[in-house]
Design a protein around this motif. Sequence first.
Motif, mmCIF file in Angstrom:
data_model
loop_
_atom_site.group_PDB
_atom_site.id
_atom_site.type_symbol
_atom_site.label_atom_id
_atom_site.label_comp_id
_atom_site.label_asym_id
_atom_site.label_seq_id
_atom_site.Cartn_x
_atom_site.Cartn_y
_atom_site.Cartn_z
ATOM 1 N N PRO A 60 0.806 -1.214 0.000
ATOM 2 C CA PRO A 60 0.000 0.000 0.000
ATOM 3 C C PRO A 60 0.842 1.268 0.000
ATOM 4 O O PRO A 60 1.974 1.283 0.471
ATOM 5 C CB PRO A 60 -0.818 -0.100 1.280
ATOM 6 C CG PRO A 60 -0.127 -1.086 2.130
ATOM 7 C CD PRO A 60 0.674 -1.968 1.222
ATOM 8 N N ILE A 61 0.264 2.300 -0.523
ATOM 9 C CA ILE A 61 0.891 3.616 -0.570
ATOM 10 C C ILE A 61 0.847 4.228 0.828
ATOM 11 O O ILE A 61 -0.011 3.892 1.635
ATOM 12 C CB ILE A 61 0.148 4.507 -1.590
ATOM 13 C CG1 ILE A 61 0.245 3.866 -2.966
ATOM 14 C CG2 ILE A 61 0.694 5.921 -1.616
ATOM 15 C CD1 ILE A 61 -0.609 4.514 -4.017
ATOM 16 N N HIS A 62 1.781 5.128 1.115
ATOM 17 C CA HIS A 62 1.846 5.793 2.412
ATOM 18 C C HIS A 62 0.454 6.224 2.878
ATOM 19 O O HIS A 62 -0.323 6.775 2.144
ATOM 20 C CB HIS A 62 2.761 7.026 2.313
ATOM 21 C CG HIS A 62 2.842 7.795 3.573
ATOM 22 N ND1 HIS A 62 3.490 7.314 4.684
ATOM 23 C CD2 HIS A 62 2.335 8.996 3.919
ATOM 24 C CE1 HIS A 62 3.389 8.200 5.655
ATOM 25 N NE2 HIS A 62 2.696 9.224 5.212
ATOM 26 N N GLY A 63 0.133 5.945 4.126
ATOM 27 C CA GLY A 63 -1.152 6.330 4.678
ATOM 28 C C GLY A 63 -2.206 5.237 4.583
ATOM 29 O O GLY A 63 -3.272 5.363 5.155
ATOM 30 N N GLN A 64 -1.925 4.170 3.830
ATOM 31 C CA GLN A 64 -2.904 3.106 3.671
ATOM 32 C C GLN A 64 -2.506 1.825 4.389
ATOM 33 O O GLN A 64 -3.203 0.833 4.326
ATOM 34 C CB GLN A 64 -3.132 2.799 2.197
ATOM 35 C CG GLN A 64 -3.742 3.954 1.437
ATOM 36 C CD GLN A 64 -3.946 3.606 -0.026
ATOM 37 O OE1 GLN A 64 -3.364 2.674 -0.532
ATOM 38 N NE2 GLN A 64 -4.791 4.366 -0.680
ATOM 39 N N ILE A 65 -1.377 1.844 5.072
ATOM 40 C CA ILE A 65 -0.885 0.636 5.723
ATOM 41 C C ILE A 65 -1.872 0.153 6.783
ATOM 42 O O ILE A 65 -2.205 -1.020 6.837
ATOM 43 C CB ILE A 65 0.518 0.861 6.319
ATOM 44 C CG1 ILE A 65 1.511 1.076 5.182
ATOM 45 C CG2 ILE A 65 0.932 -0.300 7.202
ATOM 46 C CD1 ILE A 65 2.885 1.487 5.628
ATOM 47 N N THR A 66 -2.359 1.043 7.610
ATOM 48 C CA THR A 66 -3.302 0.661 8.650
ATOM 49 C C THR A 66 -4.585 0.122 8.046
ATOM 50 O O THR A 66 -5.120 -0.879 8.513
ATOM 51 C CB THR A 66 -3.617 1.863 9.561
ATOM 52 O OG1 THR A 66 -2.376 2.345 10.093
ATOM 53 C CG2 THR A 66 -4.530 1.467 10.692
ATOM 54 N N ALA A 67 -5.070 0.750 6.979
ATOM 55 C CA ALA A 67 -6.288 0.279 6.318
ATOM 56 C C ALA A 67 -6.092 -1.114 5.743
ATOM 57 O O ALA A 67 -6.975 -1.967 5.832
ATOM 58 C CB ALA A 67 -6.704 1.252 5.222
ATOM 59 N N ALA A 68 -4.936 -1.370 5.153
ATOM 60 C CA ALA A 68 -4.654 -2.684 4.583
ATOM 61 C C ALA A 68 -4.597 -3.743 5.682
ATOM 62 O O ALA A 68 -5.103 -4.841 5.514
ATOM 63 C CB ALA A 68 -3.356 -2.662 3.787
ATOM 64 N N LYS A 69 -3.981 -3.405 6.811
ATOM 65 C CA LYS A 69 -3.920 -4.349 7.922
ATOM 66 C C LYS A 69 -5.317 -4.694 8.411
ATOM 67 O O LYS A 69 -5.613 -5.852 8.692
ATOM 68 C CB LYS A 69 -3.082 -3.780 9.064
ATOM 69 C CG LYS A 69 -1.606 -3.844 8.843
ATOM 70 C CD LYS A 69 -0.868 -3.343 10.067
ATOM 71 C CE LYS A 69 0.628 -3.414 9.854
ATOM 72 N NZ LYS A 69 1.352 -2.941 11.035
ATOM 73 N N ALA A 70 -6.153 -3.685 8.526
ATOM 74 C CA ALA A 70 -7.520 -3.912 8.983
ATOM 75 C C ALA A 70 -8.296 -4.736 7.965
ATOM 76 O O ALA A 70 -9.044 -5.641 8.329
ATOM 77 C CB ALA A 70 -8.220 -2.582 9.233
ATOM 78 N N GLU A 71 -8.106 -4.443 6.689
ATOM 79 C CA GLU A 71 -8.831 -5.144 5.631
ATOM 80 C C GLU A 71 -8.493 -6.634 5.623
ATOM 81 O O GLU A 71 -9.344 -7.479 5.359
ATOM 82 C CB GLU A 71 -8.502 -4.540 4.263
ATOM 83 C CG GLU A 71 -9.197 -5.218 3.111
ATOM 84 C CD GLU A 71 -8.840 -4.614 1.758
ATOM 85 O OE1 GLU A 71 -9.357 -5.117 0.758
ATOM 86 O OE2 GLU A 71 -8.056 -3.645 1.708
ATOM 87 N N TYR A 72 -7.243 -6.963 5.896
ATOM 88 C CA TYR A 72 -6.799 -8.352 5.835
ATOM 89 C C TYR A 72 -6.554 -8.974 7.206
ATOM 90 O O TYR A 72 -5.919 -10.018 7.302
ATOM 91 C CB TYR A 72 -5.535 -8.460 4.976
ATOM 92 C CG TYR A 72 -5.809 -8.143 3.534
ATOM 93 C CD1 TYR A 72 -6.607 -8.969 2.763
ATOM 94 C CD2 TYR A 72 -5.286 -6.999 2.944
ATOM 95 C CE1 TYR A 72 -6.873 -8.687 1.434
ATOM 96 C CE2 TYR A 72 -5.539 -6.705 1.615
ATOM 97 C CZ TYR A 72 -6.335 -7.552 0.870
ATOM 98 O OH TYR A 72 -6.598 -7.262 -0.436
ATOM 99 N N ALA A 73 -7.071 -8.366 8.253
ATOM 100 C CA ALA A 73 -6.841 -8.880 9.605
ATOM 101 C C ALA A 73 -7.342 -10.313 9.752
ATOM 102 O O ALA A 73 -6.650 -11.164 10.330
ATOM 103 C CB ALA A 73 -7.508 -7.974 10.636
ATOM 104 N N GLU A 74 -8.518 -10.608 9.214
ATOM 105 C CA GLU A 74 -9.074 -11.961 9.311
ATOM 106 C C GLU A 74 -8.193 -12.959 8.549
ATOM 107 O O GLU A 74 -7.918 -14.059 9.031
ATOM 108 C CB GLU A 74 -10.493 -12.003 8.754
ATOM 109 C CG GLU A 74 -11.112 -13.385 8.823
ATOM 110 C CD GLU A 74 -12.478 -13.465 8.166
ATOM 111 O OE1 GLU A 74 -12.953 -14.603 7.993
ATOM 112 O OE2 GLU A 74 -13.057 -12.424 7.806
#
Length: 116
Positions: free
Chosen positions: A16-30
């Motif tokens: 992910p591009i800067h600023g989207q790392i947390t969103a990506a982690k949340a999206e793929y947490a499961e």
Amino acid sequence: MRYLLLTAIVIFSVAPIHGQITAAKAEYAEVDEHVKSISQQMIYHPEVLAESLTSRFADDREKARAIYTWIATNIEYNLVGYSNGLKDTQTIHDVLRSGKALCSGFSMLFAHLCDL
């Protein structure tokens, strides 16, 4: 062609591009939590490993993420082999047995698990 599509999906979904790392982690947490639950016994059986990693997911992005995450957390780069001039002639079973790979070993394993 399928390899290219899945590889592109993985690259664009896990880099992910800067600023989207947390969103990506949340999206793929499961997905990431599921990967942690996979037994080490399965690594010697690619068919069982692929099924265990992907069977609970319907979406190809989630399946690709599960395979990517498993490889990234369980296979390390064979720096010693590279430094000693080891040729890139590993098989998928060599990579799974040793837990180490050179570049082609990573890509062959990813492609093989995606095919399965």
